[in-house]
Design a protein around this motif. Structure first.
Motif, PDB file in Angstrom:
ATOM      1  N   VAL A 188       0.832  -1.200   0.000  1.00 36.27           N
ATOM      2  CA  VAL A 188       0.000   0.000   0.000  1.00 36.27           C
ATOM      3  C   VAL A 188       0.868   1.253   0.000  1.00 36.27           C
ATOM      4  CG1 VAL A 188      -1.679   1.343   1.319  1.00 36.27           C
ATOM      5  CG2 VAL A 188      -1.953  -1.133   1.114  1.00 36.27           C
ATOM      6  N   ALA A 189       1.947   1.227   0.782  1.00 37.95           N
ATOM      7  CA  ALA A 189       2.843   2.384   0.849  1.00 37.95           C
ATOM      8  C   ALA A 189       3.524   2.624  -0.499  1.00 37.95           C
ATOM      9  CB  ALA A 189       3.894   2.158   1.937  1.00 37.95           C
ATOM     10  N   VAL A 190       3.965   1.547  -1.137  1.00 39.76           N
ATOM     11  CA  VAL A 190       4.623   1.679  -2.439  1.00 39.76           C
ATOM     12  C   VAL A 190       3.627   2.201  -3.477  1.00 39.76           C
ATOM     13  CG1 VAL A 190       5.647   0.391  -4.351  1.00 39.76           C
ATOM     14  CG2 VAL A 190       6.373  -0.068  -2.011  1.00 39.76           C
ATOM     15  N   GLY A 191       2.389   1.673  -3.420  1.00 42.66           N
ATOM     16  CA  GLY A 191       1.368   2.127  -4.354  1.00 42.66           C
ATOM     17  C   GLY A 191       1.054   3.596  -4.182  1.00 42.66           C
ATOM     18  N   ALA A 192       0.959   4.041  -2.926  1.00 42.03           N
ATOM     19  CA  ALA A 192       0.665   5.451  -2.651  1.00 42.03           C
ATOM     20  C   ALA A 192       1.806   6.348  -3.103  1.00 42.03           C
ATOM     21  CB  ALA A 192       0.394   5.638  -1.156  1.00 42.03           C
ATOM     22  N   ALA A 193       3.036   5.919  -2.803  1.00 43.91           N
ATOM     23  CA  ALA A 193       4.189   6.714  -3.209  1.00 43.91           C
ATOM     24  C   ALA A 193       4.321   6.732  -4.727  1.00 43.91           C
ATOM     25  CB  ALA A 193       5.462   6.152  -2.574  1.00 43.91           C
ATOM     26  N   GLY A 194       4.024   5.590  -5.345  1.00 40.83           N
ATOM     27  CA  GLY A 194       4.137   5.496  -6.796  1.00 40.83           C
ATOM     28  C   GLY A 194       3.156   6.365  -7.541  1.00 40.83           C
ATOM     29  N   SER A 195       2.071   6.746  -6.885  1.00 44.59           N
ATOM     30  CA  SER A 195       1.089   7.603  -7.548  1.00 44.59           C
ATOM     31  C   SER A 195       1.696   8.951  -7.935  1.00 44.59           C
ATOM     32  CB  SER A 195      -0.127   7.827  -6.644  1.00 44.59           C
ATOM     33  OG  SER A 195       0.231   8.563  -5.474  1.00 44.59           O
ATOM     34  N   GLN A 196       2.823   9.287  -7.312  1.00 44.14           N
ATOM     35  CA  GLN A 196       3.490  10.542  -7.653  1.00 44.14           C
ATOM     36  C   GLN A 196       4.084  10.500  -9.062  1.00 44.14           C
ATOM     37  OE1 GLN A 196       3.236  13.274  -5.620  1.00 44.14           O
ATOM     38  NE2 GLN A 196       1.856  11.829  -4.609  1.00 44.14           N
ATOM     39  N   LEU A 197       4.261   9.286  -9.589  1.00 39.72           N
ATOM     40  CA  LEU A 197       4.713   9.169 -10.975  1.00 39.72           C
ATOM     41  C   LEU A 197       3.709   9.826 -11.918  1.00 39.72           C
ATOM     42  CD1 LEU A 197       5.918   5.457 -11.040  1.00 39.72           C
ATOM     43  CD2 LEU A 197       7.369   7.471 -11.345  1.00 39.72           C
ATOM     44  N   VAL A 198       2.431   9.703 -11.545  1.00 42.62           N
ATOM     45  CA  VAL A 198       1.375  10.300 -12.360  1.00 42.62           C
ATOM     46  C   VAL A 198       1.177  11.769 -11.998  1.00 42.62           C
ATOM     47  CG1 VAL A 198      -1.054  10.168 -13.030  1.00 42.62           C
ATOM     48  CG2 VAL A 198       0.235   8.066 -12.600  1.00 42.62           C
ATOM     49  N   ASN A 199       1.104  12.025 -10.699  1.00 41.75           N
ATOM     50  CA  ASN A 199       0.827  13.392 -10.247  1.00 41.75           C
ATOM     51  C   ASN A 199       1.936  14.384 -10.606  1.00 41.75           C
ATOM     52  OD1 ASN A 199      -1.561  12.453  -9.111  1.00 41.75           O
ATOM     53  ND2 ASN A 199      -0.641  12.110  -7.099  1.00 41.75           N
ATOM     54  N   LYS A 200       3.189  13.933 -10.554  1.00 45.17           N
ATOM     55  CA  LYS A 200       4.335  14.819 -10.793  1.00 45.17           C
ATOM     56  C   LYS A 200       4.996  14.536 -12.136  1.00 45.17           C
ATOM     57  CE  LYS A 200       3.964  16.385  -6.529  1.00 45.17           C
ATOM     58  NZ  LYS A 200       3.496  17.757  -6.228  1.00 45.17           N
ATOM     59  N   ARG A 201       4.283  13.928 -13.057  1.00 38.76           N
ATOM     60  CA  ARG A 201       4.885  13.450 -14.307  1.00 38.76           C
ATOM     61  C   ARG A 201       5.565  14.546 -15.118  1.00 38.76           C
ATOM     62  NH1 ARG A 201      -0.557  13.660 -14.780  1.00 38.76           N
ATOM     63  NH2 ARG A 201      -1.455  14.886 -16.507  1.00 38.76           N
ATOM     64  N   GLU A 202       5.042  15.763 -15.082  1.00 35.16           N
ATOM     65  CA  GLU A 202       5.622  16.835 -15.888  1.00 35.16           C
ATOM     66  C   GLU A 202       6.983  17.280 -15.366  1.00 35.16           C
ATOM     67  OE1 GLU A 202       4.501  17.712 -18.669  1.00 35.16           O
ATOM     68  OE2 GLU A 202       2.591  16.641 -18.574  1.00 35.16           O
ATOM     69  N   ARG A 203       7.267  16.970 -14.121  1.00 34.41           N
ATOM     70  CA  ARG A 203       8.534  17.386 -13.527  1.00 34.41           C
ATOM     71  C   ARG A 203       9.584  16.282 -13.583  1.00 34.41           C
ATOM     72  NH1 ARG A 203       6.288  20.028  -7.842  1.00 34.41           N
ATOM     73  NH2 ARG A 203       4.697  21.401  -8.770  1.00 34.41           N
ATOM     74  N   LEU A 204       9.195  15.099 -14.019  1.00 38.23           N
ATOM     75  CA  LEU A 204      10.095  13.950 -13.993  1.00 38.23           C
ATOM     76  C   LEU A 204      10.720  13.706 -15.360  1.00 38.23           C
ATOM     77  CD1 LEU A 204       7.819  11.501 -11.945  1.00 38.23           C
ATOM     78  CD2 LEU A 204       9.682  12.930 -11.088  1.00 38.23           C
ATOM     79  N   PRO A 205      11.973  13.239 -15.387  1.00 35.65           N
ATOM     80  CA  PRO A 205      12.613  12.920 -16.676  1.00 35.65           C
ATOM     81  C   PRO A 205      11.980  11.671 -17.281  1.00 35.65           C
ATOM     82  CG  PRO A 205      14.012  12.251 -14.853  1.00 35.65           C
ATOM     83  CD  PRO A 205      12.884  13.037 -14.244  1.00 35.65           C
ATOM     84  N   LEU A 206      11.928  11.600 -18.599  1.00 42.16           N
ATOM     85  CA  LEU A 206      11.288  10.467 -19.260  1.00 42.16           C
ATOM     86  C   LEU A 206      11.931   9.137 -18.912  1.00 42.16           C
ATOM     87  CD1 LEU A 206      10.512  11.783 -22.867  1.00 42.16           C
ATOM     88  CD2 LEU A 206       8.871  11.194 -21.080  1.00 42.16           C
ATOM     89  N   TRP A 207      13.254   9.131 -18.729  1.00 43.55           N
ATOM     90  CA  TRP A 207      13.936   7.863 -18.450  1.00 43.55           C
ATOM     91  C   TRP A 207      13.498   7.245 -17.121  1.00 43.55           C
ATOM     92  CZ3 TRP A 207      16.457   7.805 -13.871  1.00 43.55           C
ATOM     93  CH2 TRP A 207      16.904   9.023 -13.349  1.00 43.55           C
ATOM     94  N   LEU A 208      12.988   8.067 -16.211  1.00 40.40           N
ATOM     95  CA  LEU A 208      12.615   7.566 -14.891  1.00 40.40           C
ATOM     96  C   LEU A 208      11.475   6.552 -14.964  1.00 40.40           C
ATOM     97  CD1 LEU A 208      13.010   7.699 -11.828  1.00 40.40           C
ATOM     98  CD2 LEU A 208      11.350   9.564 -11.769  1.00 40.40           C
ATOM     99  N   PHE A 209      10.549   6.741 -15.892  1.00 44.18           N
ATOM    100  CA  PHE A 209       9.413   5.822 -15.993  1.00 44.18           C
ATOM    101  C   PHE A 209       9.883   4.411 -16.369  1.00 44.18           C
ATOM    102  CE2 PHE A 209       7.737  10.084 -17.201  1.00 44.18           C
ATOM    103  CZ  PHE A 209       7.008  10.304 -16.042  1.00 44.18           C
ATOM    104  N   ALA A 210      10.819   4.332 -17.296  1.00 47.86           N
ATOM    105  CA  ALA A 210      11.383   3.029 -17.656  1.00 47.86           C
ATOM    106  C   ALA A 210      12.208   2.474 -16.500  1.00 47.86           C
ATOM    107  CB  ALA A 210      12.245   3.152 -18.908  1.00 47.86           C
ATOM    108  N   ALA A 211      12.932   3.353 -15.812  1.00 45.79           N
ATOM    109  CA  ALA A 211      13.773   2.927 -14.693  1.00 45.79           C
ATOM    110  C   ALA A 211      12.938   2.340 -13.559  1.00 45.79           C
ATOM    111  CB  ALA A 211      14.596   4.112 -14.177  1.00 45.79           C
TER     112      ALA A 211
END
Length: 223
Positions: free
Chosen positions: A156-179
């Protein structure tokens, strides 16, 4: 206006028997992946297992929603042909692993894993990549449920933290999603979980298709 016809057709083909199984009790056992029955010649179960579900009503609804959402973004990103290639990659890898590992079951989640893996590494838009990586992360974390209460808490903690991949997507580098997607797929694959194998297949095919697309684009670009 974009219309995801491929996603819609596959959704209907999957949803109808998946929902009918609750009214026809013998439907899911008759169509599920049964390694013993497959070894005796019922090879068609490798395909029909994708249109019934073994996760109960909630699992069925979850798989159908994920098919609709990830299917839409994958078809918008890649088009029908590449969509089918990714869906088939997850399905073939997952069903083959299920048969070889003698793991009976049913569900279209392994095919959706192909779409998610492809999105995480090859989608042209950040939302598509973020959704693919998040789906991979959630499925990877779900393997921790077997560890008991602490496993569920961590999941549950990982899922909640992982939601930031969607919420903060514009601030994250593209390579991070594959990583994120690669280890999220590698861990369950190492634990002989079919979803990990299917995700890795989608990631590999996504990279191949991305390279093919870029190569084609360069050749057809006007001088």
């Amino acid at each position: 206006m974009f219309k995801p016809y491929t996603t819609a057709v596959v959704f209907v083909i999957t949803a109808v028997p998946s929902l009918l199984q609750f009214a026809i009790p013998g439907l899911e056992p008759a169509l599920m992946r049964n390694p013993a029955a497959i070894a005796e010649g019922e090879w068609w179960r490798l395909g029909t297992a994708l249109v019934v579900q073994d996760g109960g009503l909630l699992g069925t609804l979850f798989n159908l929603v994920c098919l609709a959402v990830l299917g839409y973004f994958a078809e918008r990103a890649f088009g029908p042909a590449r969509w089918l290639a990714l869906y088939a990659a997850g399905a073939v890898a997952g069903e083959a692993a299920g048969y070889l590992l003698n793991d009976p079951g049913a569900g279209n989640s392994i095919a959706v894993c192909g779409l998610a893996g492809g999105l995480a590494v090859a989608a042209g838009d950040r939302l598509g990549r973020a959704l693919g990586a998040y789906y991979a992360l959630v499925l990877g974390a779900s393997t921790l449920m077997g560890l008991g209460t602490w496993g569920v808490i961590v999941m549950v903690a990982v899922g909640a933290a992982g939601s930031q991949l969607v919420n903060k997507r514009e601030r994250l580098p593209l390579w991070l999603f594959a990583a994120v997607a690669v280890p999220a797929a590698g861990v369950p694959a190492a634990l002989a979980d079919l979803h990990g194998v299917a995700l890795l297949s989608g990631i590999i095919v996504g990279w191949i298709l991305k390279g093919t697309y870029l190569s084609t684009s360069r050749r057809t670009k006007p001088a």
